[in-house]
Design a protein around this motif. Structure first.
Motif, PDB file in Angstrom:
ATOM      1  N   ALA A   5      -5.712   7.452  -6.853  1.00 11.72           N
ATOM      2  CA  ALA A   5      -6.152   7.981  -5.634  1.00 11.72           C
ATOM      3  C   ALA A   5      -7.393   8.748  -5.786  1.00 11.72           C
ATOM      4  O   ALA A   5      -7.186   9.714  -6.481  1.00 11.72           O
ATOM      5  CB  ALA A   5      -5.103   8.495  -4.653  1.00 11.72           C
ATOM      6  N   VAL A   6      -8.317   8.342  -5.222  1.00 12.05           N
ATOM      7  CA  VAL A   6      -9.757   9.452  -5.370  1.00 12.05           C
ATOM      8  C   VAL A   6     -10.050   9.864  -3.820  1.00 12.05           C
ATOM      9  O   VAL A   6     -10.048   8.963  -2.857  1.00 12.05           O
ATOM     10  CB  VAL A   6     -10.775   8.328  -5.798  1.00 12.05           C
ATOM     11  N   THR A   7     -10.075  11.022  -3.617  1.00 10.88           N
ATOM     12  CA  THR A   7     -10.376  11.532  -2.310  1.00 10.88           C
ATOM     13  C   THR A   7     -11.557  12.812  -2.537  1.00 10.88           C
ATOM     14  O   THR A   7     -11.751  13.353  -3.485  1.00 10.88           O
ATOM     15  CB  THR A   7      -9.099  12.075  -1.732  1.00 10.88           C
ATOM     16  N   ASP A   8     -11.879  13.110  -1.266  1.00 11.36           N
ATOM     17  CA  ASP A   8     -13.202  14.119  -1.452  1.00 11.36           C
ATOM     18  C   ASP A   8     -12.426  15.500  -0.799  1.00 11.36           C
ATOM     19  O   ASP A   8     -13.093  16.391  -0.578  1.00 11.36           O
ATOM     20  CB  ASP A   8     -14.199  13.926  -0.609  1.00 11.36           C
ATOM     21  N   SER A   9     -11.162  15.305  -0.317  1.00  9.24           N
ATOM     22  CA  SER A   9     -10.470  16.409   0.289  1.00  9.24           C
ATOM     23  C   SER A   9      -9.671  17.142  -0.919  1.00  9.24           C
ATOM     24  O   SER A   9      -8.629  16.537  -1.247  1.00  9.24           O
ATOM     25  CB  SER A   9      -9.717  15.921   1.383  1.00  9.24           C
ATOM     26  N   PRO A  51      -6.918  -4.464  -6.501  1.00  7.70           N
ATOM     27  CA  PRO A  51      -6.677  -4.032  -5.010  1.00  7.70           C
ATOM     28  C   PRO A  51      -7.122  -2.571  -4.906  1.00  7.70           C
ATOM     29  O   PRO A  51      -7.027  -1.710  -5.796  1.00  7.70           O
ATOM     30  CB  PRO A  51      -5.289  -4.093  -4.508  1.00  7.70           C
ATOM     31  N   ARG A  52      -7.948  -2.347  -3.704  1.00  2.75           N
ATOM     32  CA  ARG A  52      -8.240  -1.139  -3.483  1.00  2.75           C
ATOM     33  C   ARG A  52      -7.974  -0.761  -1.739  1.00  2.75           C
ATOM     34  O   ARG A  52      -8.598  -1.457  -0.995  1.00  2.75           O
ATOM     35  CB  ARG A  52      -9.775  -0.791  -3.639  1.00  2.75           C
ATOM     36  N   PHE A  53      -7.185   0.123  -1.643  1.00  4.37           N
ATOM     37  CA  PHE A  53      -6.694   0.618  -0.241  1.00  4.37           C
ATOM     38  C   PHE A  53      -7.494   1.546   0.085  1.00  4.37           C
ATOM     39  O   PHE A  53      -7.645   2.834  -0.404  1.00  4.37           O
ATOM     40  CB  PHE A  53      -5.208   0.658  -0.066  1.00  4.37           C
ATOM     41  N   TYR A 100      -9.197   6.784  -1.559  1.00  2.00           N
ATOM     42  CA  TYR A 100      -9.245   5.134  -1.945  1.00  2.00           C
ATOM     43  C   TYR A 100      -8.110   5.315  -3.032  1.00  2.00           C
ATOM     44  O   TYR A 100      -8.164   5.994  -3.966  1.00  2.00           O
ATOM     45  CB  TYR A 100     -10.603   5.027  -2.182  1.00  2.00           C
ATOM     46  N   VAL A 101      -7.364   4.256  -2.965  1.00  2.06           N
ATOM     47  CA  VAL A 101      -6.234   4.028  -3.766  1.00  2.06           C
ATOM     48  C   VAL A 101      -6.392   2.643  -4.443  1.00  2.06           C
ATOM     49  O   VAL A 101      -6.213   1.721  -3.922  1.00  2.06           O
ATOM     50  CB  VAL A 101      -4.962   4.014  -3.264  1.00  2.06           C
ATOM     51  N   TYR A 102      -6.564   2.550  -5.979  1.00  2.00           N
ATOM     52  CA  TYR A 102      -6.702   1.513  -6.745  1.00  2.00           C
ATOM     53  C   TYR A 102      -5.301   1.296  -7.249  1.00  2.00           C
ATOM     54  O   TYR A 102      -4.729   2.271  -7.514  1.00  2.00           O
ATOM     55  CB  TYR A 102      -7.639   1.897  -7.639  1.00  2.00           C
ATOM     56  N   PRO A 124       0.711  -1.164  -0.019  1.00  2.00           N
ATOM     57  CA  PRO A 124       0.009  -0.004  -0.066  1.00  2.00           C
ATOM     58  C   PRO A 124       0.834   1.225   0.065  1.00  2.00           C
ATOM     59  O   PRO A 124       1.925   1.411   0.704  1.00  2.00           O
ATOM     60  CB  PRO A 124      -0.855  -0.159   1.364  1.00  2.00           C
ATOM     61  N   PRO A 125       0.642   2.086  -0.869  1.00  2.00           N
ATOM     62  CA  PRO A 125       1.407   3.436  -0.724  1.00  2.00           C
ATOM     63  C   PRO A 125       1.458   4.141   0.496  1.00  2.00           C
ATOM     64  O   PRO A 125       0.565   4.297   1.258  1.00  2.00           O
ATOM     65  CB  PRO A 125       0.678   4.320  -1.830  1.00  2.00           C
ATOM     66  N   ASP A 126       2.372   4.785   0.867  1.00  2.00           N
ATOM     67  CA  ASP A 126       2.507   5.464   2.263  1.00  2.00           C
ATOM     68  C   ASP A 126       2.118   7.046   1.876  1.00  2.00           C
ATOM     69  O   ASP A 126       3.028   7.851   1.774  1.00  2.00           O
ATOM     70  CB  ASP A 126       4.152   5.328   2.824  1.00  2.00           C
ATOM     71  N   LEU A 127       0.740   7.118   1.911  1.00  2.00           N
ATOM     72  CA  LEU A 127       0.333   8.606   1.499  1.00  2.00           C
ATOM     73  C   LEU A 127       0.859   9.495   2.763  1.00  2.00           C
ATOM     74  O   LEU A 127       0.640   9.067   3.955  1.00  2.00           O
ATOM     75  CB  LEU A 127      -1.152   8.413   1.520  1.00  2.00           C
ATOM     76  N   PRO A 128       0.996  10.802   2.408  1.00  2.00           N
ATOM     77  CA  PRO A 128       1.264  11.819   3.436  1.00  2.00           C
ATOM     78  C   PRO A 128      -0.092  12.107   4.284  1.00  2.00           C
ATOM     79  O   PRO A 128      -1.133  12.520   3.703  1.00  2.00           O
ATOM     80  CB  PRO A 128       1.844  13.024   2.729  1.00  2.00           C
ATOM     81  N   ALA A 129      -0.200  12.164   5.597  1.00  2.00           N
ATOM     82  CA  ALA A 129      -1.098  12.710   6.615  1.00  2.00           C
ATOM     83  C   ALA A 129      -2.295  11.860   6.463  1.00  2.00           C
ATOM     84  O   ALA A 129      -3.594  12.340   6.949  1.00  2.00           O
ATOM     85  CB  ALA A 129      -1.485  14.043   5.884  1.00  2.00           C
ATOM     86  N   LEU A 130      -2.444  10.718   5.992  1.00  2.00           N
ATOM     87  CA  LEU A 130      -3.310   9.668   5.998  1.00  2.00           C
ATOM     88  C   LEU A 130      -3.033   8.453   6.156  1.00  2.00           C
ATOM     89  O   LEU A 130      -2.032   7.713   6.060  1.00  2.00           O
ATOM     90  CB  LEU A 130      -3.774   9.588   4.339  1.00  2.00           C
TER      91      LEU A 130
END
Length: 222
Positions: A204-208, A137-139, A150-152, A105-111
């Protein structure tokens, strides 16, 4: 006897997904070699920052909804964790066991990672009787302020398999073939960052908006 007429080249939209990233016009070479180290990283971050600003301001055209990225946005509502975990190694082991893919899984910043599932993203054969579902896969990630992402994860083989159902936008293919393989855009009220690590592609799909900016800058620095 007249020589045979040259054959027409294969249309771009019929090429395998990997080859499509190589069919865009070559950029004009810079007058000097690209700076390395911190200067190169700064240039990459500035470029992605401009792309993010453009994505925030642009209005998607009507035909942008008929693509794989739009499918990812719609599919986030159906997320149901197959494994709830904050441990990347556990999510990685689950994907390896289920799909045979070794995808950390990617090590996303602040998440922070909170779970993983395996959604259907399309089918082979365009709905023919012999068609089969294609899953990836979806993380799922969560932030301290309640933001989610959500990261595909998928590859060029997956893109070839689902082309009969969905496909990436041409602009995304082009950007994934660049030195900084990152594409940012806004679609259907969601913010999307797509990047490539070797042959593996992540979306990555985000609402922020804040998370969107952070993920885009982070992906450009990889």
């Amino acid at each position: 006897m007249e020589p045979d007429a040259p054959r027409d080249p294969t249309p771009v939209d019929e090429l395998p997904a990997f080859d499509r990233t190589q069919t865009r016009p070559s950029p004009v070479p810079p007058p000097e070699p690209i700076p390395r180290g911190r200067v190169a990283a700064l240039v990459a971050l500035v470029a992605v920052g401009l792309a993010i600003a453009y994505a925030l301001l642009r209005v998607p055209t009507a035909d942008e909804g008929a693509n794989l990225l739009a499918s990812f946005v719609d599919a986030t509502a159906s997320y149901q964790a197959a494994v709830e975990t904050t441990r990347p190694e556990e999510a990685r082991a689950f994907v390896l066991d289920q799909l045979g893919w070794d995808v950390p899984p990617p090590d996303l910043p602040a998440l922070a990672l909170v779970g993983v599932d395996l959604p259907v993203v399309g089918s082979t054969g365009g709905g023919a009787p012999s068609a089969r579902d294609v899953v990836v896969p979806r993380f799922r990630y969560s932030g301290a302020g309640g933001e989610t992402a959500y990261v595909y994860a998928y590859d060029y083989i997956t893109l070839d398999q689902v082309r009969a159902s969905f496909d990436l936008p041409d602009a995304t293919y082009a950007l994934l073939g660049e030195n900084v393989p990152v594409d940012t855009r806004r679609l259907e009220g969601a913010y999307i960052v797509t990047w490539r690590r070797r042959s593996m592609i992540f979306t990555a799909v985000t609402d922020s908006e804040e998370a969107f900016e952070q993920i885009g800058q982070w992906a450009a620095s990889l």
